[in-house]
Enzyme design. Structure first.
Site, PDB file in Angstrom:
ATOM      1  N   LYS A 220       0.816  -1.221   0.000  1.00 10.30           N
ATOM      2  CA  LYS A 220       0.000   0.000   0.000  1.00 10.30           C
ATOM      3  C   LYS A 220       0.843   1.262   0.000  1.00 10.30           C
ATOM      4  O   LYS A 220       2.014   1.255   0.369  1.00 10.30           O
ATOM      5  CB  LYS A 220      -0.972  -0.031   1.177  1.00 10.30           C
ATOM      6  CG  LYS A 220      -2.128  -0.989   0.867  1.00 10.30           C
ATOM      7  CD  LYS A 220      -3.292  -0.892   1.791  1.00 10.30           C
ATOM      8  CE  LYS A 220      -4.399  -1.827   1.264  1.00 10.30           C
ATOM      9  NZ  LYS A 220      -5.473  -2.016   2.223  1.00 10.30           N
ATOM     10  N   ARG A 254      -3.734 -10.033   4.736  1.00  7.64           N
ATOM     11  CA  ARG A 254      -4.089 -10.084   3.306  1.00  7.64           C
ATOM     12  C   ARG A 254      -2.889  -9.576   2.521  1.00  7.64           C
ATOM     13  O   ARG A 254      -2.506  -8.418   2.658  1.00  7.64           O
ATOM     14  CB  ARG A 254      -5.324  -9.211   3.071  1.00  7.64           C
ATOM     15  CG  ARG A 254      -5.821  -9.184   1.637  1.00  7.64           C
ATOM     16  CD  ARG A 254      -7.038  -8.272   1.518  1.00  7.64           C
ATOM     17  NE  ARG A 254      -7.516  -8.184   0.156  1.00  7.64           N
ATOM     18  CZ  ARG A 254      -7.025  -7.340  -0.754  1.00  7.64           C
ATOM     19  NH1 ARG A 254      -6.049  -6.507  -0.445  1.00  7.64           N
ATOM     20  NH2 ARG A 254      -7.526  -7.329  -1.977  1.00  7.64           N
TER      21      ARG A 254
HETATM   22  C1  7PJ Z   1      -8.132  -4.370   1.464  1.00  3.54           C
HETATM   23  C2  7PJ Z   1      -9.169  -5.134   0.947  1.00  3.54           C
HETATM   24  C3  7PJ Z   1      -7.899  -4.385   2.867  1.00  3.54           C
HETATM   25  C4  7PJ Z   1      -9.712  -5.952   3.032  1.00  3.54           C
HETATM   26  C5  7PJ Z   1      -8.201  -4.050  -0.655  1.00  3.54           C
HETATM   27  C6  7PJ Z   1      -5.190  -2.986  -2.032  1.00  3.54           C
HETATM   28  C7  7PJ Z   1      -6.519  -2.341  -2.093  1.00  3.54           C
HETATM   29  N1  7PJ Z   1      -9.947  -5.925   1.716  1.00  3.54           N
HETATM   30  N2  7PJ Z   1      -9.205  -4.919  -0.396  1.00  3.54           N
HETATM   31  N3  7PJ Z   1      -8.714  -5.195   3.599  1.00  3.54           N
HETATM   32  N4  7PJ Z   1      -7.538  -3.700   0.440  1.00  3.54           N
HETATM   33  N5  7PJ Z   1     -10.455  -6.705   3.835  1.00  3.54           N
HETATM   34  O1  7PJ Z   1      -5.048  -4.202  -1.879  1.00  3.54           O
HETATM   35  O2  7PJ Z   1      -4.212  -2.201  -2.143  1.00  3.54           O
HETATM   36  O3  7PJ Z   1      -7.026  -3.712   3.437  1.00  3.54           O
HETATM   37  S1  7PJ Z   1      -7.899  -3.456  -2.255  1.00  3.54           S
END
Ligand code: 7PJ
Length: 273
Positions: A220, A254
């Site tokens: 990020k 994640r």
């Molecule tokens: C997240 C997500 C996160 C959850 C994305 C990226 C943006 N879902 N989907 N938590 N981020 N639960 O991966 O940079 O932080 S998309």
């Protein structure tokens, strides 16, 4: 603590790694849909080999500034991938905030819904309440198109905490058992660097809400700001962030870089009391 997630019950006494699988043809030239399908399935299989515990499949980018895609487009992207992967040995999560995509993905074999909108879309609570799917409720401020323009909080950790407590209450009131729920402060979703760092520092506070915590910091922009590195060069920073998250109580991280994250968590586990 066990997380009930469709056909699976994940034992969260050890932190789990959720691998990110994007099905977004934007990056492919003409005729992109089939290429995106092939690439996503191949990538998913690689992440399983690398030790992923969950796969998170998404057909719409929710990154800052990203354009929304239609429900039909999203379905056309993710459903063939879920159908192809259905029956794998780990849970499949669908990353969507659209109730109809949730419904179709769960019918096609997904076990979990990862909703950056925390089931606030009209009808979303009803769709998932009728199933046994696991659900991640995430906090964000604003919409992906404008959320990074001027994020504002009095006390970010308190406000995010209150929001997630309210969404947990809404979910349980709709008949969703607590064992099916997991919460996420939503790093980068309407948050400045300072907000993100405060949330990471205080991540432990979220575990007091009584359900597991998921943290997503992989690649990020906050990590870019801290290190000065471009998005393709943030693996070390991402792994550091994943390790810090786990040390501060996250049960699921994640990530894009599954192999490296799995190794780092093995080292952490080796000295864990
Ligand atoms: C997240 C997500 C996160 C959850 C994305 C990226 C943006 N879902 N989907 N938590 N981020 N639960 O991966 O940079 O932080 S998309």
């Amino acid at each position: 603590m066990f997380f009930h997630c469709g056909k699976f019950k994940l034992d969260l006494s050890q932190p789990k790694v959720m691998g990110i699988v994007n099905v977004t043809p934007d990056s492919f030239s003409d005729g992109g849909r089939h290429l995106a399908f092939e690439a996503a399935v191949e990538h998913a299989r690689r992440l399983i080999e690398e030790g992923a515990d969950i796969l998170d499949i998404g057909g719409e980018s929710t990154r800052p500034g990203a354009d929304p895609v239609s429900e039909q487009q999203e379905l056309d992207r993710v459903l063939p991938v879920i159908e192809e992967l259905a029956g794998i040995s780990i849970p499949i999560s669908i990353d969507t905030y659209k109730p109809e995509v949730m419904r179709a993905a769960l019918a096609a074999g997904a076990d979990m819904v990862n909703d950056v909108n925390a089931l606030q879309s009209e009808g979303a609570l009803d769709v998932v309440a009728k199933t046994t799917a696991g659900i991640c409720l995430m906090h964000k401020q604003g919409a992906p198109q404008n959320m990074q323009q001027q994020p504002h909080y009095q006390q970010v950790s308190v406000e995010v905490n209150t929001f997630l407590r309210e969404r947990l209450a809404a979910a349980t009131a709709a008949g969703i058992a607590l064992e099916r729920l997991i919460i996420d402060p939503g790093f980068g979703f309407g948050k400045s660097l300072e907000h993100n760092l405060a949330l990471l520092k205080n991540l432990h506070a979220f575990t007091l809400l009584g359900v597991p915590v998921l943290a997503g910091l992989s690649r990020k922009s906050m990590l870019g700001t801290i290190t000065g590195r471009e998005v393709g060069d943030r693996m070390a920073a991402s792994i550091a962030a994943a390790l810090i998250s786990v040390q501060r109580g996250a049960s699921v991280v994640r990530v894009h870089d599954v192999r490296a994250t799995v190794d780092v968590l093995k080292v952490w586990r080796a000295i864990k009391e």
